[in-house]
Design a protein around this motif. Structure first.
Motif, PDB file in Angstrom:
ATOM      1  N   THR A   1      31.603  34.999   5.651  1.00 12.33           N
ATOM      2  CA  THR A   1      30.626  33.916   5.452  1.00 12.33           C
ATOM      3  C   THR A   1      31.256  32.569   5.794  1.00 12.33           C
TER       4      THR A   1
ATOM      5  N   ARG B   1      30.106  29.851   8.897  1.00 10.94           N
ATOM      6  CA  ARG B   1      29.789  28.444   8.653  1.00 10.94           C
ATOM      7  C   ARG B   1      30.675  27.504   9.469  1.00 10.94           C
ATOM      8  N   SER B   2      31.928  27.859   9.600  1.00 14.96           N
ATOM      9  CA  SER B   2      32.928  26.940  10.165  1.00 14.96           C
ATOM     10  C   SER B   2      33.144  27.106  11.660  1.00 14.96           C
TER      11      SER B   2
END
Length: 880
Positions: A133, A137-138
């Protein structure tokens, strides 16, 4: 009255019946079906469709529509551009892929399709549940283009998007030519009116689109020398969209002690470590045994998918067989690790309509009829794993000219067959074999190993027994060339590099040996142990090619053996022998043009021998080492070797009049003789070695110091004055150079900087370590070949802008191939050169003043000119 009353009724009844009949007819009529938007497009008589199992293409009215099945959304692909035809093959080589493939995927949001660049810069520990996750996101996939859905297929399983602009527009990442810097700065203005779609094809896992793209091109050398101004250029480009396999190749983590090409730097994110781990992957083909059990038993096994190269039918007929043999050499290395027929060569198919040499699916060996004395072997990879997807070998026509020069100037003292304007077929074939084998090595994943040739003792290269077994170098990935050490009368000595060296076989083993059943961590431990076993053995040492900064004299191009002085002396003896016989050996040259060309190249060869020795002065040996294994990451060249090398080069420059053979040069056009040219340019570089000496002395326990260097420069350059004799013309050149250099350093303004914030930016290099124009030509560092053509003009630019200016411009834009260059070490904090030159200037001034009264008229005038330059520099310093 009754009749009048009744008669209208039949009329009414008849009319009613007519109405009913009409209504009945309308009910029975079939309704007209409305044609779908999809059918309107694909059933258009002008629509050309290429249908495959991957993506279907539709071309109509100058527009291109991609029919993409929904199941391929989020699947990773490569999109690349290949040059198929060009109006100027000096700017666009046929078969070349000018830019790395775009790693993309398509995603859908509402009615918009987004083209995204796939972000594979980071990996994580998948056992840490939360990390996936965090990664999403990154490290999201950035959007690079968008397309509106034009329509859906009738069954809604696929959608159509108009992608005309992607293939006929000015898309930088797909452009066959674009604005760029480097040696040649190109400004290409796109001409949309001259750009149009051509052929389309669709296959099981890829599609190709061909387009004509037009430009107006201006080209300059380093932004100064105008080569072209607003000239029209049209290129036919083939773009391939290739579906990457869902099942990825097992990657192999790189090791800096082995010279292989790498993927872009990646980072591994995990809480297992205290910091994010940086790493790269080795690039290699996916080579797996067909029969793993037989492979484990030690039997030779064919690979599931061999490495296949298609040989261009445009090659001169005499070149084709050497191209095959040089390529297939590599099977010897693969057989030693258990693979049979791993590398194959096929002719361009004559009767296969699906074959296209410009499609990413085919790796080809291409012939380019351009006046460039070079060859290259680039490859393109799956960025996820380092798997090589496609490779090209580009052979330019004038590589034959280069081979002719090499064989004549390096081996004609031994080999009578090369004494002429044209090489015998067998010698040309042998030389082309070596060239193609070297380039194929690149396409297999091997980088240049410039340290290889330094592993052999120089005198071994005169041994027939040794050279027949080992050739001239442990690796054909070096620029070792041909045996210039062999002397006239040496019988049976091999004059060429080996078919494959022990280092080449060692790298193939490391890259391609299957290690089934091992995790990546276990595999890395095994591979590391293989390198540990060879650590400290010069035969297996990897030396980076030095392009931006050049510190290591044992890892340079165009050298042979472990002692450049001894090798240089053998080479110079041979050049003198060749020069003596040049008129005799080159016949059928009425205007002398060919002899003049070879004479100039002889001067370049002499310069190479001098430069190879010069790198010892202030030299620092560099090696990739691991804690616990033999070797040091850096080690200064021994002080006695540095001093001997400095004196040797100075002595050569003083005694290089042998280069001027008047019986030969009298036939040439008006020119300056070679000796002063060699003295001027080589002397300039030699007297600039003080910066090298500064750093080398700083890291040495027994250094050749700056004081030693300036003492030797004083006693050797001014030997004639010290001994009260008239200086030779060669000594005068060296004396002028040393005075000009002293004046330049003394009067240069010092810059006060905040050292702690002064970054070592590669673009602002220590000029002493950067290759000069002459070195760029001499060591083959310019793939364009244009530095050689404009050598004299670029020398003048270098004089104005400083040594290394040309190399800086090239490094900024051209050398981006992942070699892991050695950048400069900032020596500002230890630089006391101004003090040293000031002391040297005072010393020379006192010497010359003491000799004025006893000097003859000509010598006195020379000394006075030197004194004037020194006085002006010292006066300027005092005024500061």
């Amino acid at each position: 009255m009754v009749m009048l009353f009744v008669l209208p009724c039949p009329e009414l009844t008849f009319a009613s019946a007519k109405k009913k009949k009409k209504a009945t007819t309308e009910v029975k009529k079939e309704p007209v079906k409305r044609q779908s938007k999809y059918d309107k497009l694909v059933k258009n008589k002008l629509c050309v469709t290429a249908r495959g199992n991957f993506v279907t293409l539709h071309k109509v009215d100058g527009k291109l529509y991609f029919e993409i099945p929904a199941k391929y959304l989020n699947r990773e692909m490569l999109l690349a551009s290949t040059i198929s035809e060009a109006s100027d093959n000096n700017l666009c080589a046929i078969g070349y892929k000018p830019k790395p493939p775009m790693h993309i995927k398509f995603t859908k949001t509402d009615s918009t399709i987004f083209m995204r660049e796939v972000n594979v810069t980071a990996t994580c520990n998948e056992n840490e549940g939360h990390m996936k996750t965090v990664m999403e996101r990154s490290f999201m996939d950035p959007i690079i283009n968008s397309f509106k859905i034009y329509c859906y297929t009738n069954d809604s399983s696929a959608f159509l998007v108009d992608m005309t602009s992607l293939f006929t527009g000015n898309v930088e990442k797909l452009a066959p030519i674009a604005n760029s810097g480097g040696t040649v700065e190109i400004t290409a203005a796109f001409n949309s009116s001259g750009s149009i779609l051509d052929d389309i094809k669709a296959f099981d896992d890829n599609v190709t689109v061909k387009s004509y793209l037009s430009y107006s091109v201006t080209a300059k050398m380093l932004g100064i020398l105008l080569l072209k101004r607003n000239e029209p250029l049209t290129v036919k480009a083939t773009r391939t969209l290739l579906l990457l396999p869902e099942e990825k190749m097992h990657p192999r983590v790189s090791d800096s002690r082995v010279g292989v090409f790498l993927t872009n730097a990646k980072q591994h994110i995990s809480t297992d470590q205290d910091k994010i781990q940086a790493y790269t992957l080795a690039t290699r083909w996916k080579l797996e045994p067909k029969d793993m059990e037989a492979y484990k038993r030690g039997e030779l096994v064919e690979p599931v998918k061999p490495i296949v190269y298609y040989l261009d039918d445009a090659f001169p007929e005499a070149w084709k067989e050497p191209m095959r043999r040089g390529t297939l050499r590599w099977n010897k290395a693969f057989e030693k690790i258990g693979f049979k027929n791993a590398v194959q060569v096929l002719d361009f198919p004559k009767d296969d309509p699906n074959f296209d040499p410009d499609n990413l699916k085919y790796s080809c060996i291409r012939y380019v009829p351009a006046a460039i004395s070079n060859a290259m072997g680039p490859s393109w990879t799956d960025p996820r794993t380092g798997e090589i997807i496609n490779a090209s070998v580009i052979i330019f026509n004038d590589v034959a000219k280069l081979v002719n020069q090499w064989r004549f100037l390096q081996t004609s003292q031994v080999d009578e067959s090369v004494r002429g304007k044209k090489l015998p077929d067998n010698v040309l074939a042998e030389s082309l074999e070596y060239i193609i084998a070297h380039e194929i090595g690149h396409t297999l994943g091997l980088m240049h190993n410039m340290a290889a040739s330094a592993a052999y003792p120089v005198d071994s290269l005169r041994s027939a027994t040794f050279t027949r077994k080992y050739g001239t170098t442990p690796s054909i990935m070096d620029y070792a060339r041909f045996n210039y050490v062999a002397q006239p009368g040496d019988k049976g000595v091999k004059l060429t590099p080996p078919d494959l060296g022990v280092y080449d076989e060692y790298v193939i083993k490391w890259l391609y040996t299957p290690l089934p059943g091992l995790s990546p961590k276990e595999e890395a431990a095994v591979l590391e142990s293989w390198i540990d076993e060879k650590a400290g053995d010069p035969l297996y040492r990897y030396g980076k090619q030095q392009v931006i900064e050049r510190y290591d004299p044992s890892a340079i191009e165009e050298d042979l053996g472990n002692d450049p002085i001894k090798a240089g002396e053998y080479g110079i003896r041979n050049l003198k022998y060749i020069l003596l016989h040049l008129n005799e050996w080159i016949q059928d040259d009425a205007d002398g043009a060919y002899k003049e060309q070879m004479y100039n190249e002889l001067g370049n060869q002499y310069y190479r021998y001098l430069r190879n020795v010069m790198y010892n002065v202030g030299g620092i040996y560099l090696s990739e080492v691991k804690a616990g294994t033999p070797g040091k990451t850096y080690q200064s060249v021994p002080r006695e070797v540095q001093r001997k090398s400095f004196l040797w080069v100075l002595n050569q420059l003083k005694n290089s009049d042998w280069l001027h053979n008047e019986t030969l040069t009298d036939q040439f056009s008006l020119r300056v003789a070679l000796p002063p040219i060699v003295r001027y340019y080589t002397g300039t570089e030699l007297l600039g070695c003080y910066k090298n000496v500064m750093l080398s002395a700083h890291v040495s326990k027994n250094p050749y110091t700056m004081k030693d260097y300036f003492d030797d420069m004083y006693t050797q350059v001014w030997e004639s004055a010290i001994k009260n004799r008239k200086p030779t013309e060669g000594e005068k050149i060296l004396q002028r150079l040393s005075i000009d250099q002293s004046a330049d350093v003394i009067t240069k303004k010092s810059k006060l900087v905040k050292v702690l914030t002064d970054e070592d930016v590669p673009a602002v290099g220590n000029e002493a370590y950067m290759p000069s124009v002459d070195e760029i030509v001499t060591y083959g560092l310019d793939e364009s070949g244009l530095v050689s053509v404009f050598r004299d003009e670029l020398r003048e630019i270098e004089r104005e802008r400083g040594r290394g200016f040309v190399a800086k411009q090239m490094a900024l834009n051209s050398f981006k191939y992942g070699y892991g260059w050695q950048y400069r070490v900032n020596t500002r904090t230890i630089d006391d050169s101004k003090t040293r030159f000031h002391a040297y200037a005072i010393r020379v001034k006192n010497l010359l003043n003491s000799k004025l009264s006893s000097a003859d008229t000509e010598t006195k005038a020379h000394y006075q000119a030197m004194l004037y330059t020194l006085d002006e520099a010292l006066k300027a310093l005092n005024e500061k």
